[in-house]
Design a protein around this motif. Structure first.
Motif, PDB file in Angstrom:
ATOM      1  N   ALA A   1       0.834  -1.205   0.000  1.00 59.16           N
ATOM      2  CA  ALA A   1       0.000   0.000   0.000  1.00 59.16           C
ATOM      3  C   ALA A   1       0.871   1.259   0.000  1.00 59.16           C
ATOM      4  N   TYR A   2       1.986   1.210   0.699  1.00 59.99           N
ATOM      5  CA  TYR A   2       2.909   2.338   0.711  1.00 59.99           C
ATOM      6  C   TYR A   2       3.460   2.589  -0.691  1.00 59.99           C
ATOM      7  N   ARG A   3       3.719   1.543  -1.419  1.00 64.09           N
ATOM      8  CA  ARG A   3       4.247   1.675  -2.778  1.00 64.09           C
ATOM      9  C   ARG A   3       3.193   2.179  -3.755  1.00 64.09           C
ATOM     10  N   LEU A   4       1.923   2.045  -3.411  1.00 60.84           N
ATOM     11  CA  LEU A   4       0.862   2.578  -4.270  1.00 60.84           C
ATOM     12  C   LEU A   4       0.942   4.103  -4.365  1.00 60.84           C
TER      13      LEU A   4
ATOM     14  N   GLY B   1       1.082  12.173 -15.388  1.00 63.86           N
ATOM     15  CA  GLY B   1       0.734  11.832 -16.755  1.00 63.86           C
ATOM     16  C   GLY B   1       1.489  10.641 -17.324  1.00 63.86           C
ATOM     17  N   THR B   2       2.042   9.794 -16.466  1.00 67.61           N
ATOM     18  CA  THR B   2       2.760   8.603 -16.934  1.00 67.61           C
ATOM     19  C   THR B   2       1.783   7.671 -17.642  1.00 67.61           C
ATOM     20  N   PRO B   3       2.135   7.155 -18.816  1.00 63.12           N
ATOM     21  CA  PRO B   3       1.239   6.250 -19.549  1.00 63.12           C
ATOM     22  C   PRO B   3       0.952   4.955 -18.778  1.00 63.12           C
ATOM     23  N   ALA B   4      -0.207   4.367 -19.061  1.00 57.99           N
ATOM     24  CA  ALA B   4      -0.643   3.161 -18.367  1.00 57.99           C
ATOM     25  C   ALA B   4       0.348   2.009 -18.526  1.00 57.99           C
ATOM     26  N   ASP B   5       0.973   1.875 -19.700  1.00 57.29           N
ATOM     27  CA  ASP B   5       1.945   0.793 -19.904  1.00 57.29           C
ATOM     28  C   ASP B   5       3.134   0.925 -18.955  1.00 57.29           C
ATOM     29  N   GLU B   6       3.587   2.144 -18.744  1.00 60.57           N
ATOM     30  CA  GLU B   6       4.707   2.359 -17.824  1.00 60.57           C
ATOM     31  C   GLU B   6       4.277   2.148 -16.379  1.00 60.57           C
ATOM     32  N   LEU B   7       3.050   2.541 -16.055  1.00 61.84           N
ATOM     33  CA  LEU B   7       2.529   2.298 -14.706  1.00 61.84           C
ATOM     34  C   LEU B   7       2.428   0.802 -14.439  1.00 61.84           C
TER      35      LEU B   7
ATOM     36  N   GLY C   1       4.365  -1.439 -15.722  1.00 66.21           N
ATOM     37  CA  GLY C   1       5.737  -1.872 -15.483  1.00 66.21           C
ATOM     38  C   GLY C   1       6.195  -1.570 -14.063  1.00 66.21           C
ATOM     39  N   VAL C   2       5.813  -0.408 -13.549  1.00 68.61           N
ATOM     40  CA  VAL C   2       6.144  -0.044 -12.169  1.00 68.61           C
ATOM     41  C   VAL C   2       5.481  -1.028 -11.214  1.00 68.61           C
TER      42      VAL C   2
ATOM     43  N   LEU D   1       4.026  -5.745  -7.097  1.00 65.18           N
ATOM     44  CA  LEU D   1       3.681  -7.168  -7.121  1.00 65.18           C
ATOM     45  C   LEU D   1       4.731  -8.049  -6.446  1.00 65.18           C
ATOM     46  N   PRO D   2       6.022  -7.855  -6.687  1.00 64.57           N
ATOM     47  CA  PRO D   2       6.998  -8.718  -6.003  1.00 64.57           C
ATOM     48  C   PRO D   2       6.941  -8.616  -4.481  1.00 64.57           C
ATOM     49  N   SER D   3       6.665  -7.421  -3.956  1.00 65.67           N
ATOM     50  CA  SER D   3       6.590  -7.300  -2.497  1.00 65.67           C
ATOM     51  C   SER D   3       5.359  -8.013  -1.945  1.00 65.67           C
ATOM     52  N   LEU D   4       4.278  -8.020  -2.714  1.00 61.83           N
ATOM     53  CA  LEU D   4       3.063  -8.719  -2.262  1.00 61.83           C
ATOM     54  C   LEU D   4       3.182 -10.234  -2.377  1.00 61.83           C
TER      55      LEU D   4
END
Length: 133
Positions: free
Chosen positions: A68-71, A81-87, A89-90, A96-99
């Motif tokens: 949640a902190y990483r959200l 304005g970062t594109p959805a594809d890059e989001l 990737g983030v 996801l790896p932390s979860l």
């Protein structure tokens, strides 16, 4: 057989008395040389939080808190304005790896509420990336 030359450092060694019984048993008082070892109720082992009742409550709570902190990072990137594809990737790189870290070890044992908590973080991630439904 070759003798190990490793020494145990008493300040980094703890004792955790694992007991799933409802009867309160006193933990053992162990020493390492002249030093009494600290007795703990929970401890991290390879980033997995284990408690003396063998429940996953503390691990799931800390994992969800970290996700949640990483959200916040994802939300800020979206506001710039970062594109959805890059989001996406983030999300795949940082959230996801932390979860999911070591989930085969712990994912089948939590309560249904605890199992739902990481899923809720995933849903929030989708809302941030894709926008409200």
């Amino acid at each position: 057989m070759e003798e190990s030359r490793r020494t145990i450092i008493h300040t980094k060694t703890v004792v955790m008395h694992v007991c799933t019984s409802s009867a309160a048993l006193p933990p053992p008082q162990l020493t390492l040389g002249p030093h009494r070892l600290q007795v703990v109720r929970s401890n991290k082992v390879l980033r997995i939080k284990v408690d003396n009742q063998l429940t996953w409550k503390q691990h799931v709570t800390s994992t969800v808190r970290s996700g949640a902190y990483r959200l916040y990072m994802l939300h800020r990137l979206k506001s710039f304005g970062t594109p959805a594809d890059e989001l996406k990737g983030v999300h795949l790189t940082f959230i996801l790896p932390s979860l999911m870290y070591a989930s085969p070890a712990w994912s089948s044992s939590p309560t249904s509420t605890q199992q739902q908590q990481p899923e809720n973080v995933q849903k929030r991630t989708c809302r941030i990336i894709l926008g409200p439904a």
